[in-house]
Design an enzyme around this catalytic site. Structure first.
Site, PDB file in Angstrom:
ATOM      1  N   ASP A  80       0.842  -1.187   0.000  1.00 38.67           N
ATOM      2  CA  ASP A  80       0.000   0.000   0.000  1.00 38.67           C
ATOM      3  C   ASP A  80       0.883   1.245   0.000  1.00 38.67           C
ATOM      4  O   ASP A  80       1.506   1.580   1.008  1.00 38.67           O
ATOM      5  CB  ASP A  80      -0.904  -0.009   1.233  1.00 38.67           C
ATOM      6  CG  ASP A  80      -1.534   1.350   1.492  1.00 38.67           C
ATOM      7  OD1 ASP A  80      -1.765   2.075   0.508  1.00 38.67           O
ATOM      8  OD2 ASP A  80      -1.783   1.670   2.662  1.00 38.67           O
ATOM      9  N   HIS A  99      -1.892   7.090   4.236  1.00 38.01           N
ATOM     10  CA  HIS A  99      -1.683   6.236   5.399  1.00 38.01           C
ATOM     11  C   HIS A  99      -0.336   6.476   6.099  1.00 38.01           C
ATOM     12  O   HIS A  99       0.017   5.730   7.012  1.00 38.01           O
ATOM     13  CB  HIS A  99      -1.795   4.771   4.982  1.00 38.01           C
ATOM     14  CG  HIS A  99      -3.072   4.464   4.252  1.00 38.01           C
ATOM     15  ND1 HIS A  99      -4.304   4.605   4.824  1.00 38.01           N
ATOM     16  CD2 HIS A  99      -3.294   4.072   2.967  1.00 38.01           C
ATOM     17  CE1 HIS A  99      -5.251   4.287   3.934  1.00 38.01           C
ATOM     18  NE2 HIS A  99      -4.652   3.977   2.801  1.00 38.01           N
ATOM     19  N   ILE A 125      -4.662   7.569   8.321  1.00 40.79           N
ATOM     20  CA  ILE A 125      -5.617   6.534   8.736  1.00 40.79           C
ATOM     21  C   ILE A 125      -5.114   5.156   8.325  1.00 40.79           C
ATOM     22  O   ILE A 125      -4.255   5.012   7.451  1.00 40.79           O
ATOM     23  CB  ILE A 125      -7.016   6.783   8.118  1.00 40.79           C
ATOM     24  CG1 ILE A 125      -6.938   6.753   6.585  1.00 40.79           C
ATOM     25  CG2 ILE A 125      -7.604   8.092   8.616  1.00 40.79           C
ATOM     26  CD1 ILE A 125      -8.288   6.857   5.885  1.00 40.79           C
ATOM     27  N   GLY A 159      -8.162   0.328   4.904  1.00 42.44           N
ATOM     28  CA  GLY A 159      -9.336  -0.506   5.160  1.00 42.44           C
ATOM     29  C   GLY A 159      -9.031  -1.991   5.087  1.00 42.44           C
ATOM     30  O   GLY A 159      -9.547  -2.794   5.871  1.00 42.44           O
TER      31      GLY A 159
END
Length: 900
Positions: free
Chosen positions: A800, A805, A820, A823
């Site tokens: 990712d 993030h 954050i 998900g």
């Protein structure tokens, strides 16, 4: 040209949901007027509203509500007459379940099933019948079930009713032929409110009512195939005719050597299906020739040792005359204590006296069979036990269906069928406790093939077969064996010259098969059906056509049914099967779950007729193959990224004997492929307005811990939400051998990108789109796990690279206080919780409902429903739900047994 039902009025019972609703919608879309019957008036009204507001595929479809009980058939049909002036098609679909192990089944649970399924189907058909006769046209479809055909644990009541409808249909077809009234039986498998509590969700996802309804339209259309009197297995896109197959059997000499021991001696011949026959009616059997053959035979050879009943107590019902008297005498001669049950005191006493005079032991039990407890008490009082039940019934009341009254229907159905239930129910706990019992129920060839003037009798006799098959299933572990003997004598009794017709059918000729089946010598045969006529004994079983499996990516059409009729009814030797259980009967249906072929020459499983041209073009594009090369190090890194610890060596130490990847590792290899799918074709596409809505992962093979995986992605579905778009991207990940290891479906929600036309709502994609609503009870398991502040930074090393993030300033642009958690990271953590509590799973689906900040505590609440785990995940500190509508299908044999 599409089959039109314009000008037809269709009555569909139980149409507030499930199959009934689907029938109603499809008939209406083809121009029919529809009476939507359901006891739930609100549910029926919703179906009517949907019909009335739907676009007219073929002009004319209208609908009205009827919420009468199906047992008031006159009221149901009156609605059709009042609203539309007639009725041409009746679909007897209404049904309920009242499942219970036979020992614990109550009279009410038995009676409720009878009332809705059998009495209701009779009442509605009876009300429509004179209209059908007068207009020289009518179509009836009766809804049986695999439970009726094969029996099913916990469904003695349901199995009886559903098999009874098979017999009912056979006689309707015969009596309706001269009036162009055709009747067909279907044994459907489809999801409904009735089945959703007894089948796992992933199983139900394949059993869409839309894969049954087109067949019903095809066989009820005036130009449809001739399916009258026939039965069909239908479900998950698979359709096949099912019929009786009969062994050639054995002809015996009917002298004193015709004994149970003679039956045993030739048992292998009786049950040998080499060169089997496939009877369609009562006349498909040359009984006179068999009787002539018997006269020329030598005495029957006997098995050794002789079958005896010394010390055993046998109950024979309706034993005051006829078959029952012959059975009672046989058992007495073989040493049994015989309970002679009959409603006539004089007849019962006479038989008892005859047995005693011959040196046997017998006692009378003067009660109707429905007073089963009193009959069993008589056996216990006289002899201290009971070991065998022979259920024989003499209730007959023969009339053409058109003139058969409700009282005459009830007299036979209640007398025959409820009597069987009550006496078997009374003896059952005794058989269970002593780990021994033998039951033979008396049916008739009329139940197998139907007969003019015997709709009530044929229904009852067929129902007894379904009932007995379930007794056989439930009794097996207690050494309780249950079989059915179907005689031809009942059919002969209908003849105007009954005395002459009955002469060859001596009651004594039917006793030896009973004597063998109920003996200790029979240790294996249970749940079987035997056809017996005079000196001839044969076995009956089901034979299923090869059938045809329609592709399941979208429902087939009635026109396709017509085109594939030859396959549906193909009984060539190389394609037929002989299912003997619900599980075997389901094999072809379940095999069709993955049928993604296309009958129109296209093999593209992504095609959707509702797509706009823009979407069709977008679906043609697929990403280039994206390779993912990985080692054990990458597996460990992923496991650590979703919270594995140094104490969990199976996930963090490559040298551990059980080292492996956590199941959700499957989202990692697909990342580059799925993110590479172009969405630029969407109007006003802005990647900043894209949200990851849902993720589905299916694990198709063992997960390797190193190697090369190759992924390819395409658009699976695109929904135009008006001001937004919902796009689902499917990614298939294979290993180097070409075997599929993972399937991912990523659903993206893009604000401001609607208006491209086509599909407005999503298709049912099984577990990938399941609602996964948590049950209204406390969770079965709850796991808390506090993430660490570095969780996002650690997880991004698995692939990712989104700065959302890791970079605070980038997160701030998105409106977040700080970076954050991805998900897919907290999906993986929740999946780990499911894995720890319930074990491996085959697939997992989540809906992202909120964000998680590194360092927050995740709380996963889990409910086990069959082989599914429904779950949701919250952030403890903010009491915010972040995963909803989530579920996982457990691997292995965790699924509850289906009840059909």
């Amino acid at each position: 040209m599409p089959l039109s039902f314009k000008g037809h009025t269709v009555v569909v019972t139980g149409a507030g949901g499930g199959l009934g609703k689907t029938y109603s919608l499809l008939f209406a879309s083809r121009g029919a007027n529809v009476v939507v019957n359901d006891f739930n008036k609100e549910a029926a009204q919703r179906v009517v509203d949907e019909i009335e507001t739907a676009p007219r595929v073929i002009a004319g479809g209208r609908a009205v509500v009827n919420n009468s009980s199906v047992t008031d058939g006159a009221a149901v049909i009156k609605t059709a007459l009042d609203a539309f002036g007639g009725v041409t098609i009746l679909i007897n679909n209404a049904g309920i379940l009242r499942d219970k192990g036979f020992k614990n089944m109550t009279d009410r649970e038995w009676d409720q099933i009878y009332e809705v399924h059998l009495k209701g189907s009779y009442a509605c058909t009876k009300a429509a019948w004179p209209i059908f006769q007068k207009q020289k046209f009518g179509r009836v479809v009766n809804t049986a079930s695999a439970a009726g055909l094969f029996g099913n644990f916990g469904q003695a009541n349901y199995s009886a009713a559903k098999m009874g409808l098979f017999g009912f249909t056979k006689t309707l077809a015969l009596e309706g032929a001269k009036y162009n009234i055709k009747a067909t039986t279907i044994a459907p498998m489809a999801a409904s409110a009735m089945t959703e509590t007894v089948m796992p969700p992933d199983f139900l996802a394949h059993m869409k009512p839309e894969f049954v309804a087109p067949f019903v339209l095809a066989v009820t259309h005036p130009e449809g195939p001739d399916a009258t009197g026939k039965a069909f297995v239908v479900g998950a896109g698979y359709v096949a005719e099912i019929r009786w197959e009969r062994s050639k059997g054995v002809v015996f000499k009917t002298d004193e050597s015709y004994t149970p021991s003679a039956i045993k001696e030739r048992w292998e011949e009786i049950t040998d299906f080499e060169g089997a026959e496939h009877p369609q009616s009562l006349v498909d059997n040359d009984i006179p020739a068999k009787l002539e053959q018997a006269k020329s035979l030598k005495a029957n050879p006997q098995a050794s040792p002789e079958i005896r009943y010394d010390g055993k107590t046998v109950i024979v019902t309706a034993a005051g005359a006829g078959f029952g008297r012959a059975f009672a005498h046989l058992y007495a001669r073989l040493g049994a204590n015989v309970v002679v049950n009959d409603a006539s005191a004089g007849d019962a006493k006479k038989v008892v006296d005859e047995i005693k005079k011959a040196g046997g032991k017998a006692v009378a039990a003067v009660y109707p069979a429905q007073e089963g407890e009193a009959i069993v008490k008589a056996a216990l009082d006289a002899f201290g036990g009971v070991h065998v039940l022979v259920y024989n019934a003499r209730v007959m009341n023969n009339k053409p269906f058109s003139s058969l009254s409700e009282a005459e229907w009830d007299q036979v159905l209640v007398g025959q069928l409820r009597g069987a239930y009550k006496i078997a129910h009374a003896v059952w706990p005794i058989f269970q406790k002593q780990k021994f019992g033998r039951i033979v129920t008396g049916s008739s060839a009329v139940g197998l093939y139907g007969n003019v003037g015997q709709s009530n009798y044929g229904t009852a006799k067929a129902a007894i077969i379904g009932f007995t098959k379930t007794l056989a299933i439930e009794g097996r572990k207690y050494n309780i064996l249950a079989n059915t003997v179907a005689s031809t004598a009942g059919a002969a009794m209908v003849s105007q010259n009954a005395q002459n017709d009955m002469a060859p059918f001596k009651s004594e000729h039917y006793a030896p098969i009973m004597g063998y089946l109920t003996s200790e010598e029979n240790e294996e045969t249970t749940g079987a059906v035997f056809e017996v006529s005079g000196a001839w004994v044969s076995q009956i079983r089901w034979q299923q056509a090869g059938g045809y499996g329609f592709p399941v990516k979208q429902p087939y059409t009635p026109e396709q049914v017509l085109a594939k009729w030859k396959d549906i009814t193909n009984f060539d030797e190389d394609v037929v099967s002989n299912p003997a259980s619900t599980q075997e009967g389901m094999e072809h249906i379940m095999a069709n779950f993955d049928n993604s072929g296309d009958d129109d020459g296209s093999d593209d499983p992504y095609a959707d007729p509702e797509d706009s041209d823009l979407v069709k073009e977008a679906k043609k594009d697929e990403t280039n193959e994206h390779e993912y090369n990985f080692t054990e190090r990458d597996v460990i890194l992923y496991n650590l990224g979703i919270g594995a610890t140094e104490k969990e060596l199976q996930w963090t130490f490559e040298g551990d004997d059980d080292f492996g990847a956590l199941p959700t590792f499957g989202v990692i290899p697909q990342f580059l492929a799925s993110s590479g799918v172009s969405l630029g074709w969407l109007p006003n596409f802005n990647p900043a307005k894209l949200l990851h809505g849902e993720q589905y992962l299916a694990i198709k093979a063992p997960i390797p811990t190193s190697g090369k995986l190759v992924s390819v992605s395409r658009i699976l579905e695109a929904q135009d939400k008006g001001k937004a778009a919902s796009v689902t991207i499917a990614t298939e990940t294979k290993d180097e051998s070409g075997k599929v290891v993972f399937e991912n479906q990523s659903t993206l929600f893009i604000r401001g990108a609607g208006g491209f036309g086509g599909r407005r709502s999503g298709k049912d994609r099984g577990p990938a789109s399941a609602a996964n609503v948590p049950p209204k009870r406390q969770p079965d398991a709850v796991v808390e796990e506090k993430t660490v502040p570095s969780q996002a930074a650690l997880y991004r090393l698995s692939g990712d690279t989104n700065p959302l993030h890791i970079l605070p300033e980038f997160a701030a642009i998105g409106g977040f206080d700080k970076p954050i958690l991805h998900g897919l990271c907290f999906m993986g953590i929740s999946g780990k919780h499911v894995f720890k509590k319930f074990g491996p799973f085959d697939d997992i689906k989540v809906r992202f409902a909120g964000v998680v900040y590194p360092g927050e505590t995740l709380v996963t609440e889990m409910w086990k429903e069959g082989n599914r785990v429904i779950f949701q995940t919250k952030v403890k500190e903010r009491d915010a739900v972040v995963l909803t509508a989530s579920g996982a299908t457990l691997a292995g044999g965790n699924a509850p047994k289906a009840k059909l």
